[in-house]
Design a protein around this motif. Structure first.
Motif, short mmCIF file in Angstrom:
data_model
loop_
_atom_site.label_atom_id
_atom_site.label_comp_id
_atom_site.label_asym_id
_atom_site.label_seq_id
_atom_site.Cartn_x
_atom_site.Cartn_y
_atom_site.Cartn_z
N LEU A 42 11.60 0.40 3.43
CA LEU A 42 11.07 1.57 4.12
C LEU A 42 10.01 1.16 5.14
CD1 LEU A 42 10.68 4.03 1.11
CD2 LEU A 42 12.59 3.85 2.71
N GLU A 43 9.74 2.06 6.05
CA GLU A 43 8.72 1.82 7.08
C GLU A 43 7.35 1.69 6.40
OE1 GLU A 43 7.76 1.16 11.04
OE2 GLU A 43 9.74 1.59 10.20
N PRO A 44 6.64 0.60 6.67
CA PRO A 44 5.34 0.41 6.02
C PRO A 44 4.23 1.20 6.69
CG PRO A 44 5.76 -1.41 7.49
CD PRO A 44 7.00 -0.55 7.52
N ALA A 45 3.15 1.38 5.94
CA ALA A 45 1.92 1.92 6.52
C ALA A 45 1.15 0.70 7.02
CB ALA A 45 1.13 2.67 5.47
N THR A 46 0.43 0.86 8.10
CA THR A 46 -0.25 -0.28 8.70
C THR A 46 -1.76 -0.12 8.61
OG1 THR A 46 1.58 -0.53 10.26
CG2 THR A 46 -0.45 -1.73 10.75
N GLY A 47 -2.45 -1.18 8.17
CA GLY A 47 -3.88 -1.16 8.06
C GLY A 47 -4.58 -1.41 9.38
N ASP A 48 -5.91 -1.40 9.38
CA ASP A 48 -6.69 -1.59 10.61
C ASP A 48 -6.46 -2.96 11.24
OD1 ASP A 48 -7.74 0.92 10.26
OD2 ASP A 48 -9.53 0.21 9.21
N LYS A 49 -6.15 -3.94 10.39
CA LYS A 49 -5.95 -5.30 10.89
C LYS A 49 -4.48 -5.69 10.93
CE LYS A 49 -10.48 -6.84 9.21
NZ LYS A 49 -11.20 -7.82 8.35
N PRO B 178 5.32 1.66 -0.20
CA PRO B 178 5.21 2.59 -1.34
C PRO B 178 5.70 1.95 -2.64
CG PRO B 178 7.13 3.15 -0.02
CD PRO B 178 6.37 2.09 0.75
N LEU B 179 5.06 2.35 -3.73
CA LEU B 179 5.45 1.86 -5.04
C LEU B 179 6.67 2.64 -5.53
CD1 LEU B 179 4.79 0.07 -7.53
CD2 LEU B 179 3.41 1.99 -8.38
N TYR B 180 7.69 1.89 -5.93
CA TYR B 180 8.93 2.49 -6.43
C TYR B 180 9.20 2.04 -7.86
CZ TYR B 180 11.00 5.06 -2.53
OH TYR B 180 11.28 6.01 -1.58
N ILE B 181 10.07 2.79 -8.52
CA ILE B 181 10.43 2.49 -9.90
C ILE B 181 11.94 2.36 -10.00
CG2 ILE B 181 10.29 3.23 -12.32
CD1 ILE B 181 7.98 5.09 -11.46
N GLN C 73 16.66 4.48 -8.69
CA GLN C 73 15.39 4.12 -8.07
C GLN C 73 14.75 5.36 -7.46
OE1 GLN C 73 16.24 1.04 -5.20
NE2 GLN C 73 16.63 -0.52 -6.77
N PHE C 74 13.45 5.48 -7.62
CA PHE C 74 12.73 6.59 -7.01
C PHE C 74 11.26 6.23 -6.86
CE2 PHE C 74 13.39 7.38 -11.52
CZ PHE C 74 12.10 7.54 -12.00
N LYS C 75 10.60 6.98 -6.00
CA LYS C 75 9.19 6.71 -5.72
C LYS C 75 8.30 7.07 -6.89
CE LYS C 75 5.74 7.53 -2.09
NZ LYS C 75 5.43 8.30 -0.86
N SER C 76 7.30 6.23 -7.14
CA SER C 76 6.31 6.49 -8.18
C SER C 76 5.58 7.79 -7.87
CB SER C 76 5.31 5.33 -8.24
OG SER C 76 4.10 5.71 -8.84
N LYS C 77 5.35 8.60 -8.89
CA LYS C 77 4.65 9.87 -8.68
C LYS C 77 3.17 9.66 -8.41
CE LYS C 77 3.59 14.33 -10.79
NZ LYS C 77 3.89 15.30 -11.88
N TYR C 78 2.56 8.72 -9.10
CA TYR C 78 1.12 8.53 -9.01
C TYR C 78 0.71 7.31 -8.20
CZ TYR C 78 0.80 12.23 -12.48
OH TYR C 78 0.91 13.44 -13.13
N GLY C 79 1.70 6.50 -7.81
CA GLY C 79 1.39 5.32 -7.01
C GLY C 79 1.21 5.66 -5.54
N MET C 80 0.68 4.68 -4.79
CA MET C 80 0.46 4.89 -3.36
C MET C 80 1.12 3.76 -2.58
SD MET C 80 -3.54 6.12 -3.67
CE MET C 80 -3.70 6.55 -1.95
#
Length: 232
Positions: free
Chosen positions: A17-24, A30-33, A43-50
């Motif tokens: 998936l497309e990543p999120a990019t930090g300041d640097k 995303p965390l998946y299970i 497979q699906f996205k973690s409910k509480y993960g980021m």
């Protein structure tokens, strides 16, 4: 009793998936299970993960918490099924089962309290924002008493009992609840939290069986109401 089949649960960062990019320029995914049961995968996205750069960055206890609830949910669902259980619908069911007991209470009582407040027809009604996450039932009820001196006259007997039960329940947890140790709908359904809560209630409210009964009734009603989502 059905023979328990092996459940395998693995956590991973979904780098497809497309990543999120930090300041640097750091990339976070995303965390998946991934759940494997009876040789079938889901497979699906973690409910509480980021989003994370590495699995080591994940807050301690998160993966253990989600795995525990997932295992309980699969065992519960497979025992309910008269035929061979598959993973169909697990993602949505997990979203429901992993919801905290406190969240079910908030969503169950907020509309009832709001309706009672609307009946006052007071110009200060708009001061209370029920949509805010920090606007808990306890805070809204406290604020409504300050804003509307006759608010209790607009509460029916059942709602008064439920609000008192809610306050008695939340009063049990004056200390912060550590992250990912909170009781969930699944813990209530399988009886593990229900049993634990009975001990706490009976020790705290000695010689007050009506308080124990009212708290149990409130949680049962809120959980039953929330579980209706499974049929939607």
């Amino acid at each position: 009793m059905k023979k328990e089949k092996k459940i395998t649960i693995k956590f991973f960062l979904n780098k497809l998936l497309e990543p999120a990019t930090g300041d640097k320029g750091e990339k976070y995914y995303p965390l998946y299970i991934q759940v494997t049961y009876n040789r079938k995968n889901m497979q699906f996205k973690s409910k509480y993960g980021m989003y994370y750069g590495d699995l080591k960055e994940i807050k301690q206890g998160l993966m253990q918490f989600e795995e525990r609830i997932l295992r309980k949910a699969i065992s519960y669902e497979s025992n309910l099924s008269s035929s061979d259980y598959d993973l169909k619908g697990l993602k949505y069911k997990y979203e429901i089962y992993s919801t905290s007991i406190l969240e079910t209470l908030e969503k169950y009582l907020k509309p009832k309290l709001r309706l009672a407040i609307l009946k006052t027809n007071d110009e200060l009604i708009d001061v209370l924002d029920f949509s805010q996450s920090h606007a808990t039932v306890a805070r809204l009820y406290k604020a409504s008493k300050l804003l509307f001196t006759n608010i209790d006259s607009y509460l029916n007997a059942k709602l008064k009992t439920e609000l008192n039960a809610y306050l008695n329940y939340t009063g049990l947890y004056k200390m912060p609840i550590f992250t990912f140790t909170f009781p969930t709908i699944m813990d209530w359904i399988d009886g593990s939290y229900k049993s634990e809560l009975q001990s706490i209630l009976k020790a705290t409210y000695k010689n007050k069986p009506e308080v124990v009964k009212d708290v149990n009734t409130l949680i049962n009603n809120s959980v039953d109401e929330y579980l209706k989502k499974l049929g939607e």
